[in-house]
Structure formats: C-alpha cells, structure tokens
Design an enzyme around this catalytic site. Structure first.
Site, mmCIF file in Angstrom:
data_model
loop_
_atom_site.group_PDB
_atom_site.id
_atom_site.type_symbol
_atom_site.label_atom_id
_atom_site.label_comp_id
_atom_site.label_asym_id
_atom_site.label_seq_id
_atom_site.Cartn_x
_atom_site.Cartn_y
_atom_site.Cartn_z
ATOM 1 N N GLU A 32 1.434 9.470 2.906
ATOM 2 C CA GLU A 32 2.714 9.019 2.338
ATOM 3 C C GLU A 32 3.367 10.141 1.529
ATOM 4 O O GLU A 32 2.718 10.786 0.686
ATOM 5 C CB GLU A 32 2.495 7.796 1.423
ATOM 6 C CG GLU A 32 3.814 7.339 0.784
ATOM 7 C CD GLU A 32 3.781 5.963 0.140
ATOM 8 O OE1 GLU A 32 2.721 5.314 0.134
ATOM 9 O OE2 GLU A 32 4.855 5.553 -0.356
ATOM 10 N N LYS A 48 -7.316 -1.349 3.171
ATOM 11 C CA LYS A 48 -6.785 -0.025 2.839
ATOM 12 C C LYS A 48 -6.938 0.186 1.340
ATOM 13 O O LYS A 48 -6.820 -0.765 0.565
ATOM 14 C CB LYS A 48 -5.304 0.083 3.228
ATOM 15 C CG LYS A 48 -4.661 1.415 2.809
ATOM 16 C CD LYS A 48 -3.240 1.563 3.307
ATOM 17 C CE LYS A 48 -2.199 0.960 2.400
ATOM 18 N NZ LYS A 48 -2.167 1.503 1.025
ATOM 19 N N GLU A 74 -6.100 3.374 -1.818
ATOM 20 C CA GLU A 74 -5.480 4.669 -2.114
ATOM 21 C C GLU A 74 -6.516 5.650 -2.655
ATOM 22 O O GLU A 74 -7.413 5.252 -3.395
ATOM 23 C CB GLU A 74 -4.368 4.488 -3.166
ATOM 24 C CG GLU A 74 -3.180 3.693 -2.671
ATOM 25 C CD GLU A 74 -2.041 3.614 -3.695
ATOM 26 O OE1 GLU A 74 -2.095 4.308 -4.732
ATOM 27 O OE2 GLU A 74 -1.098 2.848 -3.446
ATOM 28 N N ASP A 88 0.314 -3.771 -0.626
ATOM 29 C CA ASP A 88 0.477 -4.167 -2.034
ATOM 30 C C ASP A 88 1.926 -3.967 -2.475
ATOM 31 O O ASP A 88 2.319 -4.378 -3.563
ATOM 32 C CB ASP A 88 -0.523 -3.436 -2.953
ATOM 33 C CG ASP A 88 -0.282 -1.940 -3.045
ATOM 34 O OD1 ASP A 88 0.461 -1.390 -2.200
ATOM 35 O OD2 ASP A 88 -0.853 -1.311 -3.964
ATOM 36 N N SER A 89 2.743 -3.379 -1.566
ATOM 37 C CA SER A 89 4.193 -3.324 -1.820
ATOM 38 C C SER A 89 4.758 -4.733 -1.952
ATOM 39 O O SER A 89 5.870 -4.913 -2.450
ATOM 40 C CB SER A 89 4.903 -2.568 -0.695
ATOM 41 O OG SER A 89 4.539 -3.079 0.567
ATOM 42 N N ASP A 149 -4.522 -4.830 1.770
ATOM 43 C CA ASP A 149 -4.315 -3.649 0.918
ATOM 44 C C ASP A 149 -4.876 -3.932 -0.473
ATOM 45 O O ASP A 149 -4.378 -4.820 -1.175
ATOM 46 C CB ASP A 149 -2.799 -3.374 0.841
ATOM 47 C CG ASP A 149 -2.487 -1.958 0.408
ATOM 48 O OD1 ASP A 149 -3.419 -1.139 0.307
ATOM 49 O OD2 ASP A 149 -1.296 -1.674 0.192
#
Ligand code: KIV
Length: 268
Positions: free
Chosen positions: A186, A117, A119, A48-49, A87
């Site tokens: 991270e 993925k 968070e 998602d970056s 993501d």
C-alpha cells in the site's frame, strides 16, 4: 453452465505464475460481498477500513474484534463461495503471539473466513509464523500502514528513499519466508513495487502501488463513489453511487410530499 470453483491459497500463487492479474476489493456486508463475488472478483477483504467507510470512526484504530467479525459473518452469508479474508484490527495481533492466534482463529471458526490479513513487515514475522504453523493462511500488508497513523503522524507514502525501499524489500521477503501466501503493498512508488513483485514468489496485491503488482485491491466505497467528499489519489471512480442515492431519495421525498407515491401500482 460454468461451475465456479472456489479459490484457495494455491489459486493465487498459480495466478502469479501464469501472469494472471488478481482482482480484489473490500466488502463489508452481505449485499456488497454477493455483488463483488458475482462480478468475478477473486478475493474479498473485509477490511478494517470498515471502521471509516461504514462505522463512522475517524480512523481504523477503534475497530474491535467483535465489530470486524460481525461484518465478516455478514459477508460470508452473502457470498458463501467467495475467498474471504478477515482483516485483524489494531491491537488484536500485537500483544502476543498466542493472543494473535486466538483472535485469528475466530475469523476461521466463527466467521468461516479463508484467511486473515495483518499489517507489518519484519516485526510481524513471529506472529505470521505462529498463525501459518497453526494452519491459518495469512496475507501480509506493508508500505503505508493505516494502523500506524498516530505513530507515523499521518498517512505517508512509504519507500521513497533508497533505505526505505530496501526495508520494504526486506519486509516482503521476511513475510514470504514466514509463510504469508500473498502481501498487500500500500502507498509505495510503482518502481519499488515492481522490484518487490519480481523478487518474491508470492503474489503482491497493490493499492496505490502502481501497475506492476500481481493484483490490485481497492476500497469498495472509493471505486463506487459511495460518499462525496474525499477521493484518494490511488482510487478511480467507476460509479457515482452517492449521487444516485441522493437523487433517488430527493425524488422519493418529493413524490411523498406531492402525494404522487404510493400510486395505484403500489397500492392494494
Ligand atoms: O482495510 C482495508 O481496506 C485495507 C486495504 C486498504 C488493503 O487494508
């Protein structure tokens, strides 16, 4: 001729057991996915970056499911045999477990991803269990969580206090128990990552988390120098593509203005 075998969730656990480092990188489109896969990278995260690296948003929060899927589909077209992880964007898995399941399923059914993925540590456990039970492989992500930037008041290294380190260890164990097949660490002190890596059987993939993780992931734009302003401390530049692109475009402009291009070789 060596025939490349497509990786699956078992491949990564085996790599951890064999002490083989896992190489991961973000990719956002067909050419970057193809280049990374051809270079032998083990898994591609369509992170998602992308919100910041390719879509020009200030942080990852505005990214939508449709934007994310659009890039996952492109990456899959570029790298048909790569292990590709979608993501999940902010608010695509927090509203309810069934909403998370519907969204996660789109990565598998529409974009042909291998896993998703998301968070979060202990608070994400119910969602991870629901997805894994339905047959969707999940990568966990703990430590510095970019989707928490507003709540945390910035991008902060996690686990610097003994209580913080304990919480991260509990998060990692909870994700393992919930069925995640690996976990991204991270922005975590190297020693804490080492402890987590040694305490769980699923692989840890670090970014800004030291050398003891079972693998490493980096944002493609950071390691290629695809922009020229900010370099995060955890990133090492392996190329300066921004400079190469800028130099090439200046030469191109100059040659057009001088009537040097197109020359005979590029004319019919
Ligand atoms: O979106 C992303 O690039 C990520 C990596 C930093 C792990 O989540």
């Amino acid at each position: 001729m060596t025939i490349k075998k497509k990786k699956n969730v078992c491949s990564f656990r085996k790599m951890k057991q064999n002490g083989e480092k896992i190489v991961a990188v973000t990719a956002y489109d067909a050419p970057s996915a193809r280049l990374a896969d051809d270079a032998g990278v083990d898994f591609l995260l369509i992170g998602d970056s992308m919100a910041m690296t390719v879509l020009g948003y200030e942080n990852t929060l505005p990214l939508t499911m449709d934007e994310s899927l659009h890039h996952c589909k492109a990456a899959r077209r570029g790298a048909p045999d790569a292990f590709i992880v979608g993501d999940m964007p902010f608010m695509s898995y927090q509203v309810s477990c069934s909403n998370a399941l519907s969204n996660a399923a789109r990565y598998i059914k529409e974009a042909n991803c291998d896993a998703v993925k998301l968070e979060g540590g202990t608070y994400a456990v119910a969602v991870v269990e629901r997805l894994v039970t339905a047959g969707i492989p999940v990568v966990g992500h703990i430590g510095l969580l970019p989707q928490q930037v507003l709540a945390a008041g910035g991008y902060k290294i996690a686990g610097k206090t003994p209580e913080g380190a304990e919480q991260l260890l509990a998060d990692a164990k909870a994700l393992e128990k919930a069925g995640a097949f690996c976990v991204v660490l991270e922005g975590i002190p190297a020693e804490v990552s080492r402890q987590i890596t040694e305490s769980i059987s699923i692989p840890t993939i670090g970014i800004g988390a030291g050398v003891h993780c079972d693998g490493q992931i980096q944002v493609l734009n950071d390691i290629l120098g695809l922009f020229s302003d900010f370099i995060p401390r955890h990133a090492k530049r392996y190329a300066n593509i921004a400079q190469a692109v800028s130099d090439a475009l200046r030469r191109y402009s100059k040659e057009i203005r001088n009537s040097e291009f197109p020359g005979k070789d590029h004319s019919f």
